[in-house]
Design a protein around this motif. Structure first.
Motif, PDB file in Angstrom:
ATOM      1  N   ALA A   1      -7.453  17.439  19.501  1.00 66.08           N
ATOM      2  CA  ALA A   1      -6.838  18.611  18.869  1.00 66.08           C
ATOM      3  C   ALA A   1      -5.329  18.447  18.781  1.00 66.08           C
ATOM      4  O   ALA A   1      -4.700  18.819  17.775  1.00 66.08           O
ATOM      5  CB  ALA A   1      -7.206  19.872  19.647  1.00 66.08           C
ATOM      6  N   ASP A   2      -4.728  17.882  19.812  1.00 70.15           N
ATOM      7  CA  ASP A   2      -3.286  17.672  19.816  1.00 70.15           C
ATOM      8  C   ASP A   2      -2.886  16.633  18.765  1.00 70.15           C
ATOM      9  O   ASP A   2      -1.901  16.818  18.040  1.00 70.15           O
ATOM     10  CB  ASP A   2      -2.844  17.225  21.216  1.00 70.15           C
ATOM     11  CG  ASP A   2      -1.338  17.044  21.298  1.00 70.15           C
ATOM     12  OD1 ASP A   2      -0.615  18.046  21.102  1.00 70.15           O
ATOM     13  OD2 ASP A   2      -0.885  15.908  21.547  1.00 70.15           O
ATOM     14  N   ARG A   3      -3.652  15.557  18.673  1.00 72.53           N
ATOM     15  CA  ARG A   3      -3.332  14.506  17.708  1.00 72.53           C
ATOM     16  C   ARG A   3      -3.428  15.011  16.273  1.00 72.53           C
ATOM     17  O   ARG A   3      -2.640  14.614  15.405  1.00 72.53           O
ATOM     18  CB  ARG A   3      -4.275  13.305  17.904  1.00 72.53           C
ATOM     19  CG  ARG A   3      -4.063  12.569  19.201  1.00 72.53           C
ATOM     20  CD  ARG A   3      -4.987  11.363  19.322  1.00 72.53           C
ATOM     21  NE  ARG A   3      -4.660  10.337  18.339  1.00 72.53           N
ATOM     22  CZ  ARG A   3      -5.222   9.133  18.319  1.00 72.53           C
ATOM     23  NH1 ARG A   3      -6.138   8.816  19.241  1.00 72.53           N
ATOM     24  NH2 ARG A   3      -4.882   8.248  17.418  1.00 72.53           N
ATOM     25  N   LEU A   4      -4.386  15.896  16.017  1.00 73.66           N
ATOM     26  CA  LEU A   4      -4.583  16.414  14.665  1.00 73.66           C
ATOM     27  C   LEU A   4      -3.833  17.717  14.423  1.00 73.66           C
ATOM     28  O   LEU A   4      -3.944  18.297  13.342  1.00 73.66           O
ATOM     29  CB  LEU A   4      -6.080  16.618  14.410  1.00 73.66           C
ATOM     30  CG  LEU A   4      -6.919  15.335  14.327  1.00 73.66           C
ATOM     31  CD1 LEU A   4      -8.400  15.672  14.274  1.00 73.66           C
ATOM     32  CD2 LEU A   4      -6.512  14.497  13.119  1.00 73.66           C
ATOM     33  N   ASP A   5      -3.087  18.155  15.453  1.00 81.60           N
ATOM     34  CA  ASP A   5      -2.322  19.397  15.337  1.00 81.60           C
ATOM     35  C   ASP A   5      -3.232  20.543  14.910  1.00 81.60           C
ATOM     36  O   ASP A   5      -2.944  21.307  13.978  1.00 81.60           O
ATOM     37  CB  ASP A   5      -1.170  19.222  14.334  1.00 81.60           C
ATOM     38  CG  ASP A   5      -0.163  20.372  14.413  1.00 81.60           C
ATOM     39  OD1 ASP A   5      -0.091  21.024  15.472  1.00 81.60           O
ATOM     40  OD2 ASP A   5       0.533  20.615  13.401  1.00 81.60           O
ATOM     41  N   ALA A   6      -4.375  20.660  15.605  1.00 85.45           N
ATOM     42  CA  ALA A   6      -5.391  21.655  15.268  1.00 85.45           C
ATOM     43  C   ALA A   6      -5.239  22.895  16.146  1.00 85.45           C
ATOM     44  O   ALA A   6      -5.195  22.790  17.377  1.00 85.45           O
ATOM     45  CB  ALA A   6      -6.789  21.057  15.444  1.00 85.45           C
ATOM     46  N   ASP A   7      -5.174  24.044  15.526  1.00 86.21           N
ATOM     47  CA  ASP A   7      -5.147  25.324  16.225  1.00 86.21           C
ATOM     48  C   ASP A   7      -6.588  25.767  16.424  1.00 86.21           C
ATOM     49  O   ASP A   7      -7.284  26.107  15.453  1.00 86.21           O
ATOM     50  CB  ASP A   7      -4.375  26.349  15.395  1.00 86.21           C
ATOM     51  CG  ASP A   7      -4.313  27.725  16.054  1.00 86.21           C
ATOM     52  OD1 ASP A   7      -4.919  27.900  17.133  1.00 86.21           O
ATOM     53  OD2 ASP A   7      -3.671  28.612  15.476  1.00 86.21           O
ATOM     54  N   LEU A   8      -7.073  25.768  17.665  1.00 85.65           N
ATOM     55  CA  LEU A   8      -8.471  26.078  17.940  1.00 85.65           C
ATOM     56  C   LEU A   8      -8.727  27.567  18.119  1.00 85.65           C
ATOM     57  O   LEU A   8      -9.874  27.978  18.325  1.00 85.65           O
ATOM     58  CB  LEU A   8      -8.939  25.328  19.196  1.00 85.65           C
ATOM     59  CG  LEU A   8      -8.745  23.809  19.192  1.00 85.65           C
ATOM     60  CD1 LEU A   8      -9.344  23.198  20.458  1.00 85.65           C
ATOM     61  CD2 LEU A   8      -9.344  23.185  17.947  1.00 85.65           C
ATOM     62  N   GLY A   9      -7.688  28.388  18.040  1.00 81.45           N
ATOM     63  CA  GLY A   9      -7.837  29.802  18.342  1.00 81.45           C
ATOM     64  C   GLY A   9      -8.200  30.677  17.160  1.00 81.45           C
ATOM     65  O   GLY A   9      -8.544  31.844  17.341  1.00 81.45           O
ATOM     66  N   LYS A  10      -8.148  30.131  15.950  1.00 80.34           N
ATOM     67  CA  LYS A  10      -8.436  30.937  14.770  1.00 80.34           C
ATOM     68  C   LYS A  10      -9.929  30.965  14.458  1.00 80.34           C
ATOM     69  O   LYS A  10     -10.669  30.037  14.787  1.00 80.34           O
ATOM     70  CB  LYS A  10      -7.696  30.383  13.554  1.00 80.34           C
ATOM     71  CG  LYS A  10      -6.196  30.606  13.560  1.00 80.34           C
ATOM     72  CD  LYS A  10      -5.606  30.134  12.239  1.00 80.34           C
ATOM     73  CE  LYS A  10      -4.105  30.414  12.170  1.00 80.34           C
ATOM     74  NZ  LYS A  10      -3.545  29.981  10.876  1.00 80.34           N
ATOM     75  N   ALA A  11     -10.361  32.037  13.781  1.00 80.79           N
ATOM     76  CA  ALA A  11     -11.729  32.102  13.275  1.00 80.79           C
ATOM     77  C   ALA A  11     -11.875  31.136  12.095  1.00 80.79           C
ATOM     78  O   ALA A  11     -10.923  30.896  11.342  1.00 80.79           O
ATOM     79  CB  ALA A  11     -12.074  33.516  12.831  1.00 80.79           C
ATOM     80  N   MET A  12     -13.068  30.579  11.934  1.00 81.21           N
ATOM     81  CA  MET A  12     -13.302  29.589  10.888  1.00 81.21           C
ATOM     82  C   MET A  12     -12.958  30.138   9.505  1.00 81.21           C
ATOM     83  O   MET A  12     -12.452  29.413   8.653  1.00 81.21           O
ATOM     84  CB  MET A  12     -14.757  29.121  10.922  1.00 81.21           C
ATOM     85  CG  MET A  12     -15.144  28.333  12.167  1.00 81.21           C
ATOM     86  SD  MET A  12     -14.219  26.783  12.343  1.00 81.21           S
ATOM     87  CE  MET A  12     -14.803  25.858  10.929  1.00 81.21           C
ATOM     88  N   ARG A  13     -13.207  31.423   9.280  1.00 82.38           N
ATOM     89  CA  ARG A  13     -12.937  32.008   7.969  1.00 82.38           C
ATOM     90  C   ARG A  13     -11.450  32.055   7.649  1.00 82.38           C
ATOM     91  O   ARG A  13     -11.065  32.191   6.475  1.00 82.38           O
ATOM     92  CB  ARG A  13     -13.525  33.416   7.900  1.00 82.38           C
ATOM     93  CG  ARG A  13     -12.879  34.413   8.848  1.00 82.38           C
ATOM     94  CD  ARG A  13     -13.607  35.735   8.874  1.00 82.38           C
ATOM     95  NE  ARG A  13     -13.054  36.629   9.901  1.00 82.38           N
ATOM     96  CZ  ARG A  13     -13.675  37.729  10.311  1.00 82.38           C
ATOM     97  NH1 ARG A  13     -14.852  38.053   9.798  1.00 82.38           N
ATOM     98  NH2 ARG A  13     -13.120  38.492  11.242  1.00 82.38           N
ATOM     99  N   ASP A  14     -10.613  31.931   8.670  1.00 77.86           N
ATOM    100  CA  ASP A  14      -9.169  32.015   8.470  1.00 77.86           C
ATOM    101  C   ASP A  14      -8.499  30.652   8.312  1.00 77.86           C
ATOM    102  O   ASP A  14      -7.285  30.581   8.104  1.00 77.86           O
ATOM    103  CB  ASP A  14      -8.517  32.764   9.645  1.00 77.86           C
ATOM    104  CG  ASP A  14      -8.971  34.211   9.725  1.00 77.86           C
ATOM    105  OD1 ASP A  14      -9.263  34.799   8.668  1.00 77.86           O
ATOM    106  OD2 ASP A  14      -9.060  34.747  10.850  1.00 77.86           O
ATOM    107  N   TYR A  15      -9.287  29.579   8.438  1.00 81.04           N
ATOM    108  CA  TYR A  15      -8.716  28.239   8.313  1.00 81.04           C
ATOM    109  C   TYR A  15      -8.556  27.844   6.849  1.00 81.04           C
ATOM    110  O   TYR A  15      -9.393  28.173   6.001  1.00 81.04           O
ATOM    111  CB  TYR A  15      -9.615  27.197   8.983  1.00 81.04           C
ATOM    112  CG  TYR A  15      -9.525  27.135  10.488  1.00 81.04           C
ATOM    113  CD1 TYR A  15      -8.330  26.921  11.133  1.00 81.04           C
ATOM    114  CD2 TYR A  15     -10.678  27.276  11.265  1.00 81.04           C
ATOM    115  CE1 TYR A  15      -8.252  26.858  12.514  1.00 81.04           C
ATOM    116  CE2 TYR A  15     -10.621  27.204  12.645  1.00 81.04           C
ATOM    117  CZ  TYR A  15      -9.407  27.000  13.259  1.00 81.04           C
ATOM    118  OH  TYR A  15      -9.336  26.942  14.620  1.00 81.04           O
TER     119      TYR A  15
END
Length: 322
Positions: free
Chosen positions: A123-137
Motif C-alpha cells: 500500500a505504501d509503495r503504491l500510495d494507496a489510501d485504504l480507508g476510502k469506500a470502493m465507490r469513492d475511489y
C-alpha cells in the motif's frame, strides 16, 4: 513447482452461433509459459487476450482444447489452481460500501491469511489510501487495491490483465519494479497488455495475438534485433545512395546533400565498413521500439509503415474487447 506455470494446447473459444455465424475469439492456442519469466501477451483490444486468460482460470469453458496451470487442469482443478495464482482482471468490481482495507481483509481471509506487514508495504509503495469506500475511489486508486490483493499472498503465478489501467506514470514505474522483483524471486508473471512500452520494459518473452491466433512468440531481445533500425550519417561531402543499396539487410536508403539515412534489419558491420570508407562527421542511431515491431504483424500488405500507435488497429473479432 516443477510443472509449467501455464500450458495451453489447441485452446479454442467460440461465441454465439444460434442466430448467426459463430465468432471465433480464440483459435488453436498452443502456449507454454516458463517458470521464473515475465511473459508479455500482446494484442490490441479485441484480439482475444482476456478470453484466453478467462479460459486459463476456468471463468470460460473452451470450445475445444485444454489449459493447465502448474499441471492442474483448468476445468477440473480450478479451486486448487487459485491457491497458486494472483489475478488482476481487466475490470475490478467489489462491494461499493467496503473500504479498501476491508476488501483486502476479505481476500486475505479467503486465502487463509496473509502477511499484514507486506500488505502495508504494498500500500505504501503504491500510495494507496485504504480507508476510502470502493465507490469513492478513482479508476487508478481502485486499480491499486486490485494490485495489492493480487500480490499480497506472494503467489507462484501472477496473471495481470492490463494492470496499469488508470495508474499515473510514477505508479506504472513502481508496478514495473514490483513485477521485476517477482521474477527475481523465481516466480512467474503473465502480463496481458496493449501498452507496448510497459511490456518492453519488463518482459522476457512476448506472444503476439492477432484475431485470436498466436502469430509469434519470441524473446524481446530477439524481436528488437529483427526490427528495422535506422542510421543517419552526416558526411563531409555527399555520398551516392548506391554505395549502400547493395549491402545485405539494407532495406532503404535516402541521401540528401551530405546526409544519408539507411534502414536495415541485420548485422551492422558491412554497413559501417562502407560508411567509414568516407569522411564521417557524425552518426545517429534510431532504434525501433516494440510498438513498431508489433505493428508489422498487423499491417496488411501494401499498407504504409505507420507507427503512430496500436489503439487504432482493428481486430476482426467482436466477442472480446481486450
Amino acid at each position: 513447482m516443477t510443472e509449467l506455470p501455464i500450458r495451453a494446447s489447441g485452446l479454442t473459444k467460440t461465441f454465439g452461433g444460434r442466430h448467426g455465424d459463430p465468432v471465433l475469439a480464440l483459435v488453436d492456442l498452443d502456449l507454454a509459459v516458463e517458470a521464473g519469466e515475465v511473459f508479455g501477451f500482446l494484442g490490441p483490444n479485441g484480439a482475444g487476450k482476456t478470453t484466453a486468460i478467462r479460459t486459463f482460470l476456468n471463468f470460460l469453458r473452451p470450445t475445444r482444447g485444454q489449459a493447465e496451470i502448474f499441471g492442474l487442469a483448468a476445468q477440473h482443478d480450478s479451486v486448487a489452481i487459485r491457491r497458486h495464482v494472483g489475478y488482476v482482471p481487466g475490470e475490478f468490481e467489489m462491494y461499493p460500501k467496503l473500504t479498501g482495507a476491508e476488501v483486502l481483509r476479505y481476500f486475505a481471509n479467503l486465502r487463509g491469511g496473509v502477511d499484514e506487514q507486506y500488505v502495508a508495504e504494498l500500500a505504501d509503495r503504491l500510495d494507496a489510501d485504504l480507508g476510502k469506500a470502493m465507490r469513492d475511489y478513482s479508476t487508478g486508486n481502485r486499480q491499486k487495491i486490485c494490485l495489492i490483493q493480487a500480490f499480497m499472498n506472494r503467489p507462484d503465478l501472477l496473471i495481470l490483465d492490463e494492470p496499469s489501467t488508470g495508474l499515473d506514470p510514477l505508479m506504472q514505474k513502481e508496478l514495473q519494479s514490483m513485477i521485476a522483483e517477482v521474477r527475481d524471486e523465481g516466480r512467474t508473471v503473465f502480463l496481458s497488455s496493449h501498452s507496448l512500452s510497459e511490456v518492453q520494459h519488463v518482459a522476457d518473452r512476448v506472444g503476439i495475438l492477432r484475431a485470436g491466433r498466436l502469430i509469434e512468440v519470441a524473446r524481446v531481445a530477439e524481436l528488437m534485433h529483427m526490427a528495422v533500425r535506422q542510421l543517419e550519417f552526416d558526411f563531409a561531402e555527399s555520398v551516392p545512395d548506391q554505395a549502400f543499396a547493395q549491402i545485405a539487410h539494407v532495406q532503404r536508403v535516402e541521401a540528401s546533400g551530405s546526409v544519408t539515412r539507411v534502414w536495415f534489419d541485420g548485422p551492422i558491420s558491412d554497413l559501417l565498413r562502407v560508411a567509414l570508407a568516407h569522411d564521417v562527421l557524425d552518426v545517429k542511431s534510431h532504434e525501433a521500439d516494440l510498438e513498431e515491431i508489433f505493428l508489422t504483424y498487423y499491417r496488411e500488405p501494401g499498407d504504409p509503415a505507420d507507427t503512430s500507435g496500436v489503439d487504432g488497429v482493428e481486430a476482426p473479432i467482436g466477442a472480446d474487447q481486450s
